[in-house]
Design a protein around this motif. Structure first.
Motif, PDB file in Angstrom:
ATOM      1  N   GLU A 170       0.814  -1.206   0.000  1.00 34.76           N
ATOM      2  CA  GLU A 170       0.000   0.000   0.000  1.00 34.76           C
ATOM      3  C   GLU A 170       0.849   1.258   0.000  1.00 34.76           C
ATOM      4  N   ALA A 171       0.195   2.351  -0.350  1.00 35.73           N
ATOM      5  CA  ALA A 171       0.800   3.679  -0.241  1.00 35.73           C
ATOM      6  C   ALA A 171      -0.011   4.495   0.755  1.00 35.73           C
ATOM      7  N   LEU A 172       0.686   5.200   1.627  1.00 37.38           N
ATOM      8  CA  LEU A 172       0.047   6.181   2.490  1.00 37.38           C
ATOM      9  C   LEU A 172      -0.202   7.433   1.658  1.00 37.38           C
ATOM     10  N   VAL A 173      -1.435   7.900   1.618  1.00 32.50           N
ATOM     11  CA  VAL A 173      -1.754   9.115   0.869  1.00 32.50           C
ATOM     12  C   VAL A 173      -1.318  10.308   1.704  1.00 32.50           C
ATOM     13  N   ASP A 174      -0.418  11.136   1.171  1.00 33.09           N
ATOM     14  CA  ASP A 174       0.111  12.230   1.986  1.00 33.09           C
ATOM     15  C   ASP A 174      -0.984  13.265   2.267  1.00 33.09           C
ATOM     16  N   ARG A 175      -0.737  14.081   3.280  1.00 32.41           N
ATOM     17  CA  ARG A 175      -1.783  14.945   3.815  1.00 32.41           C
ATOM     18  C   ARG A 175      -2.312  15.937   2.793  1.00 32.41           C
ATOM     19  N   LYS A 176      -1.414  16.567   2.051  1.00 30.38           N
ATOM     20  CA  LYS A 176      -1.859  17.583   1.095  1.00 30.38           C
ATOM     21  C   LYS A 176      -2.751  16.973   0.022  1.00 30.38           C
ATOM     22  N   THR A 177      -2.397  15.764  -0.413  1.00 32.41           N
ATOM     23  CA  THR A 177      -3.194  15.086  -1.436  1.00 32.41           C
ATOM     24  C   THR A 177      -4.547  14.663  -0.870  1.00 32.41           C
ATOM     25  N   PHE A 178      -4.545  14.139   0.346  1.00 35.12           N
ATOM     26  CA  PHE A 178      -5.792  13.689   0.953  1.00 35.12           C
ATOM     27  C   PHE A 178      -6.752  14.858   1.161  1.00 35.12           C
ATOM     28  N   TYR A 179      -6.251  15.982   1.649  1.00 36.84           N
ATOM     29  CA  TYR A 179      -7.124  17.130   1.870  1.00 36.84           C
ATOM     30  C   TYR A 179      -7.716  17.631   0.557  1.00 36.84           C
ATOM     31  N   ARG A 180      -6.939  17.535  -0.508  1.00 35.09           N
ATOM     32  CA  ARG A 180      -7.461  17.944  -1.814  1.00 35.09           C
ATOM     33  C   ARG A 180      -8.552  16.979  -2.281  1.00 35.09           C
ATOM     34  N   LEU A 181      -8.369  15.685  -1.987  1.00 35.72           N
ATOM     35  CA  LEU A 181      -9.362  14.697  -2.390  1.00 35.72           C
ATOM     36  C   LEU A 181     -10.666  14.852  -1.620  1.00 35.72           C
ATOM     37  N   VAL A 182     -10.553  15.299  -0.366  1.00 36.93           N
ATOM     38  CA  VAL A 182     -11.756  15.478   0.453  1.00 36.93           C
ATOM     39  C   VAL A 182     -12.734  16.432  -0.234  1.00 36.93           C
ATOM     40  N   ASP A 183     -12.198  17.409  -0.966  1.00 33.54           N
ATOM     41  CA  ASP A 183     -13.070  18.351  -1.686  1.00 33.54           C
ATOM     42  C   ASP A 183     -13.889  17.652  -2.760  1.00 33.54           C
ATOM     43  N   ALA A 184     -13.438  16.473  -3.194  1.00 30.19           N
ATOM     44  CA  ALA A 184     -14.166  15.715  -4.220  1.00 30.19           C
ATOM     45  C   ALA A 184     -15.007  14.604  -3.595  1.00 30.19           C
ATOM     46  N   GLY A 185     -15.130  14.608  -2.266  1.00 29.43           N
ATOM     47  CA  GLY A 185     -15.880  13.570  -1.570  1.00 29.43           C
ATOM     48  C   GLY A 185     -17.379  13.710  -1.750  1.00 29.43           C
ATOM     49  N   THR A 186     -18.078  12.642  -1.385  1.00 25.80           N
ATOM     50  CA  THR A 186     -19.528  12.619  -1.501  1.00 25.80           C
ATOM     51  C   THR A 186     -20.103  11.781  -0.370  1.00 25.80           C
ATOM     52  N   ARG A 187     -21.407  11.856  -0.197  1.00 26.32           N
ATOM     53  CA  ARG A 187     -22.093  11.076   0.819  1.00 26.32           C
ATOM     54  C   ARG A 187     -22.889   9.955   0.156  1.00 26.32           C
ATOM     55  N   GLU A 188     -22.739   8.756   0.697  1.00 23.84           N
ATOM     56  CA  GLU A 188     -23.495   7.616   0.197  1.00 23.84           C
ATOM     57  C   GLU A 188     -23.849   6.700   1.355  1.00 23.84           C
ATOM     58  N   GLU A 189     -24.941   5.988   1.193  1.00 27.91           N
ATOM     59  CA  GLU A 189     -25.382   5.058   2.235  1.00 27.91           C
ATOM     60  C   GLU A 189     -24.703   3.713   2.062  1.00 27.91           C
ATOM     61  N   VAL A 190     -24.147   3.200   3.167  1.00 26.95           N
ATOM     62  CA  VAL A 190     -23.501   1.890   3.177  1.00 26.95           C
ATOM     63  C   VAL A 190     -24.100   1.086   4.322  1.00 26.95           C
ATOM     64  N   GLU A 191     -24.783   0.022   3.979  1.00 30.77           N
ATOM     65  CA  GLU A 191     -25.399  -0.865   4.970  1.00 30.77           C
ATOM     66  C   GLU A 191     -26.228  -0.078   5.983  1.00 30.77           C
ATOM     67  N   GLY A 192     -27.013   0.843   5.469  1.00 32.14           N
ATOM     68  CA  GLY A 192     -27.939   1.583   6.309  1.00 32.14           C
ATOM     69  C   GLY A 192     -27.373   2.795   7.006  1.00 32.14           C
ATOM     70  N   THR A 193     -26.070   3.074   6.825  1.00 27.40           N
ATOM     71  CA  THR A 193     -25.426   4.230   7.447  1.00 27.40           C
ATOM     72  C   THR A 193     -24.929   5.180   6.371  1.00 27.40           C
ATOM     73  N   LEU A 194     -25.163   6.470   6.562  1.00 26.91           N
ATOM     74  CA  LEU A 194     -24.690   7.466   5.608  1.00 26.91           C
ATOM     75  C   LEU A 194     -23.232   7.774   5.895  1.00 26.91           C
ATOM     76  N   TRP A 195     -22.391   7.607   4.869  1.00 22.37           N
ATOM     77  CA  TRP A 195     -20.957   7.832   4.996  1.00 22.37           C
ATOM     78  C   TRP A 195     -20.514   8.953   4.063  1.00 22.37           C
ATOM     79  N   PHE A 196     -19.453   9.630   4.471  1.00 23.52           N
ATOM     80  CA  PHE A 196     -18.721  10.526   3.587  1.00 23.52           C
ATOM     81  C   PHE A 196     -17.520   9.747   3.077  1.00 23.52           C
ATOM     82  N   GLY A 197     -17.278   9.819   1.762  1.00 23.38           N
ATOM     83  CA  GLY A 197     -16.155   9.066   1.223  1.00 23.38           C
ATOM     84  C   GLY A 197     -15.796   9.505  -0.186  1.00 23.38           C
ATOM     85  N   LEU A 198     -15.015   8.678  -0.842  1.00 29.10           N
ATOM     86  CA  LEU A 198     -14.518   8.964  -2.183  1.00 29.10           C
ATOM     87  C   LEU A 198     -15.023   7.900  -3.149  1.00 29.10           C
ATOM     88  N   ARG A 199     -15.343   8.336  -4.343  1.00 27.28           N
ATOM     89  CA  ARG A 199     -15.789   7.415  -5.382  1.00 27.28           C
ATOM     90  C   ARG A 199     -14.763   7.408  -6.508  1.00 27.28           C
TER      91      ARG A 199
END
Length: 207
Positions: A161-190
């Motif tokens: 695996e690769a650890l996603v560095d902080r600057k890249t992860f924070y930039r990806l968070v801006d492209a995040g979305t909310r979706e339901e997973v097994e009855g729970t609403l999650w914020f994540g990446l598609r």
């Protein structure tokens, strides 16, 4: 490249000796095929531990000194092998243990293409690997039990695996979305037709 400075720089079991130099030579020979080393086909004996470490920031050290040549680091990365929580450098005739502080790679950049269900996230690592997150290259997030701080990872190859560095992860968070997973609403990446949960939406500042 790192040299075996003396006999103590080798790792020995019986009559078998391995050094950073001999492993680099094996990697060069295997990479000449253009397909990358066939690590799965190699079953060499374990020859002990080499004084080599990959730090959390992706820097490789040999005998306490950073390896400054990027080409050499990339070469070693092609023969990196993982078994459980243990990491090795492997050639057709020898396998030596090395230390890895966190993940062996760092995803230091990402490109986002498309949006919604068609969104694709392509990661680039410090050793030149490039993968698109999806079913074959999943993203996972580990949260610190005490602070809740996330550590995101993406699978690069095999079980490495690769650890996603902080600057890249924070930039990806801006492209995040909310979706339901097994009855729970999650914020994540598609990416790649797959949704990767990061944090329950209820834990976000805006709920």
């Amino acid at each position: 490249m790192p040299k075996a400075k003396s006999s103590h720089s080798d790792v020995r079991t019986g009559n078998t000796a391995a050094s950073a130099e001999s492993l680099a030579d094996a990697a060069r020979a295997a990479s000449g095929s253009g397909k990358g080393p066939p690590l799965e086909a190699w079953d060499p004996p374990f020859c002990g531990d080499l004084d080599m470490e990959i730090r959390r920031d992706g820097t490789w050290f040999y005998e306490g000194t950073p390896i400054g040549r990027k080409a050499l680091v990339k070469l070693f990365s092609t023969i990196l092998w993982r078994e459980g929580d243990a990491y090795f450098l492997k050639s057709p005739v020898e396998k030596v243990g090395i230390r890895v502080e966190d993940a062996p790679f760092v995803a230091e950049d990402a490109e986002i293409e498309g949006d919604g269900a068609e969104q694709m996230i392509r990661f680039a690592t410090q050793v030149g690997d490039a993968v698109t997150a999806g079913p074959d290259h999943p993203i996972r997030v580990v949260r610190d039990a005490a602070t809740g701080e996330p550590s995101p990872y993406v699978l690069i190859r095999r079980n490495l695996e690769a650890l996603v560095d902080r600057k890249t992860f924070y930039r990806l968070v801006d492209a995040g979305t909310r979706e339901e997973v097994e009855g729970t609403l999650w914020f994540g990446l598609r990416s790649g037709g797959t949704f990767f949960p990061i944090i329950p939406a209820s834990e976000l500042p805006d709920g």
